[in-house]
Design an enzyme around this catalytic site. Sequence first.
Site, PDB file in Angstrom:
ATOM      1  N   ALA A  90      -7.415   1.062  -6.473  1.00 40.27           N
ATOM      2  CA  ALA A  90      -7.977   2.325  -6.963  1.00 40.27           C
ATOM      3  C   ALA A  90      -6.871   3.170  -7.587  1.00 40.27           C
ATOM      4  O   ALA A  90      -5.778   3.299  -7.032  1.00 40.27           O
ATOM      5  CB  ALA A  90      -8.617   3.077  -5.801  1.00 40.27           C
ATOM      6  N   CYS A 108     -11.369  -1.290   2.646  1.00 41.12           N
ATOM      7  CA  CYS A 108     -10.726  -0.016   2.337  1.00 41.12           C
ATOM      8  C   CYS A 108     -10.696   0.865   3.581  1.00 41.12           C
ATOM      9  O   CYS A 108     -11.708   1.033   4.269  1.00 41.12           O
ATOM     10  CB  CYS A 108     -11.460   0.697   1.215  1.00 41.12           C
ATOM     11  SG  CYS A 108     -10.628   2.220   0.784  1.00 41.12           S
TER      12      CYS A 108
HETATM   13  C1  FMN Z   1      -2.982   2.269  -4.395  1.00 45.86           C
HETATM   14  C2  FMN Z   1      -3.876   1.259  -3.721  1.00 45.86           C
HETATM   15  C3  FMN Z   1      -5.218   1.177  -4.087  1.00 45.86           C
HETATM   16  C4  FMN Z   1      -6.063   0.232  -3.454  1.00 45.86           C
HETATM   17  N1  FMN Z   1      -7.367   0.129  -3.855  1.00 45.86           N
HETATM   18  C5  FMN Z   1      -8.161  -0.830  -3.319  1.00 45.86           C
HETATM   19  C6  FMN Z   1      -9.495  -1.033  -3.787  1.00 45.86           C
HETATM   20  O1  FMN Z   1      -9.963  -0.356  -4.713  1.00 45.86           O
HETATM   21  N2  FMN Z   1     -10.232  -2.023  -3.180  1.00 45.86           N
HETATM   22  C7  FMN Z   1      -9.714  -2.809  -2.181  1.00 45.86           C
HETATM   23  O2  FMN Z   1     -10.414  -3.704  -1.680  1.00 45.86           O
HETATM   24  N3  FMN Z   1      -8.456  -2.645  -1.751  1.00 45.86           N
HETATM   25  C8  FMN Z   1      -7.672  -1.703  -2.301  1.00 45.86           C
HETATM   26  N4  FMN Z   1      -6.373  -1.590  -1.889  1.00 45.86           N
HETATM   27  C9  FMN Z   1      -5.831  -2.585  -0.938  1.00 45.86           C
HETATM   28  C10 FMN Z   1      -5.172  -3.739  -1.707  1.00 45.86           C
HETATM   29  O3  FMN Z   1      -6.087  -4.372  -2.572  1.00 45.86           O
HETATM   30  C11 FMN Z   1      -4.559  -4.766  -0.749  1.00 45.86           C
HETATM   31  O4  FMN Z   1      -5.571  -5.287   0.058  1.00 45.86           O
HETATM   32  C12 FMN Z   1      -3.494  -4.163   0.130  1.00 45.86           C
HETATM   33  O5  FMN Z   1      -2.616  -3.343  -0.621  1.00 45.86           O
HETATM   34  C13 FMN Z   1      -2.690  -5.267   0.857  1.00 45.86           C
HETATM   35  O6  FMN Z   1      -1.957  -6.049  -0.039  1.00 45.86           O
HETATM   36  P1  FMN Z   1      -0.358  -5.784  -0.268  1.00 45.86           P
HETATM   37  O7  FMN Z   1       0.254  -5.663   1.104  1.00 45.86           O
HETATM   38  O8  FMN Z   1       0.125  -6.984  -1.030  1.00 45.86           O
HETATM   39  O9  FMN Z   1      -0.237  -4.492  -1.026  1.00 45.86           O
HETATM   40  C14 FMN Z   1      -5.537  -0.629  -2.458  1.00 45.86           C
HETATM   41  C15 FMN Z   1      -4.188  -0.521  -2.093  1.00 45.86           C
HETATM   42  C16 FMN Z   1      -3.354   0.398  -2.708  1.00 45.86           C
HETATM   43  C17 FMN Z   1      -1.905   0.463  -2.313  1.00 45.86           C
END
Ligand code: FMN
Length: 331
Positions: free
Chosen positions: A24, A111
């Site tokens: 997002a 989320c």
């Molecule tokens: C800024 C931001 C926005 C995110 N928006 C969403 C989203 O719209 N839908 C979703 O399922 N997860 C969302 N997430 C979670 C990520 O898709 C992901 O699951 C999470 O960051 C874990 O992965 P990572 O540790 O590699 O960042 C968001 C995470 C961040 C940091």
Amino acid sequence: MDLLHPIKLKNFTIPCNIMAAPLAGYTSLATRNAYRSNGSHTHQSYLCFAEMVSAEGLYYSFDKSAALLATNEADKPLGIQIFGATKDKIERAFEKIKDYPFDVIDLNCGCSIKKVLKSFSGAYLLKSPDEIYRILSYLVSATDKPVTLKIRAGYNREHINYLEVLSAAESAGAQMITLHPRTCMQLFTGKADWAMIADMKSHAHIPVIGNGDLFSADDAAAMMTQTGCDGVMLARGLIDDPFMMEQVRCRFTGEEYIEPTLDERVAAMLSHLRGFIDEFGELPGLREFRKFTKGYLKGLPDIAKLRYALNFAETYNEFKHLIDEFICSVG
Ligand SMILES: Cc1cc2nc3c(=O)[nH]c(=O)nc-3n(C[C@H](O)[C@H](O)[C@H](O)COP(=O)(O)O)c2cc1C
């Protein structure tokens, strides 16, 4: 071993098992297309997810919410993601978007932000695998496109239920599941517990996508080999480094990854910015783009001053002029 491969779903093949997560505030159209082409000489066919969109928003203020789903012909394959509290809420919203040109529809059960939890959606749904089942069954009946879901490990430490949710999803006809192995209450603290991804893979009859703490190409390869997951979904790593998709692709195929030159970084950044301006208009596009400059300029000397100055650029030409001056000063 070549870790790169397509993922065959019942009625759609995802060409490549490296995906860009829904983020997002980040993964608008311009960003998805940037992630597919950054660092690569050809536009790659990575499945990229649009920002999550609210079922309530689609129902009550359609134009504003549907703007998050803006797409174009290059934006393929495209995943969209919806969040909502109940089957009825998702149903009345999905009726409005079911003819959009997406390739995959994902249900957000991951989320953990307050606003979403307060609406009993996102990771709150993990409290009710039955409702997840009802929502997914509806979506499967309403579209020919693959229906997928993205979850966390459970609502809190006392209620880790990813296997129960997997089973509900499979029974409902979902075709793929992504696991971010932290609990909802954990937010982003601690470490993603990749052993849960391995555990889910050992029980699953549908492809399992691993997500969580992928900050380098080596992390992505390690997750594949340690967990046996079918693919990886990159998130914060991509915000930090907008060239990460290509790095992971090279790591998976064994090709040498060639770091982009300064000129290539700048060209990719300006092309991404152009996309933002096309999407949002010049000043709003520049403002929205500010959070990406850090990633593109990462590793370059003395960028703090430049990034500060870029915040005040009010036109594309001003932005480019500041960059040109910077390149002259370091070149
Ligand atoms: C800024 C931001 C926005 C995110 N928006 C969403 C989203 O719209 N839908 C979703 O399922 N997860 C969302 N997430 C979670 C990520 O898709 C992901 O699951 C999470 O960051 C874990 O992965 P990572 O540790 O590699 O960042 C968001 C995470 C961040 C940091």
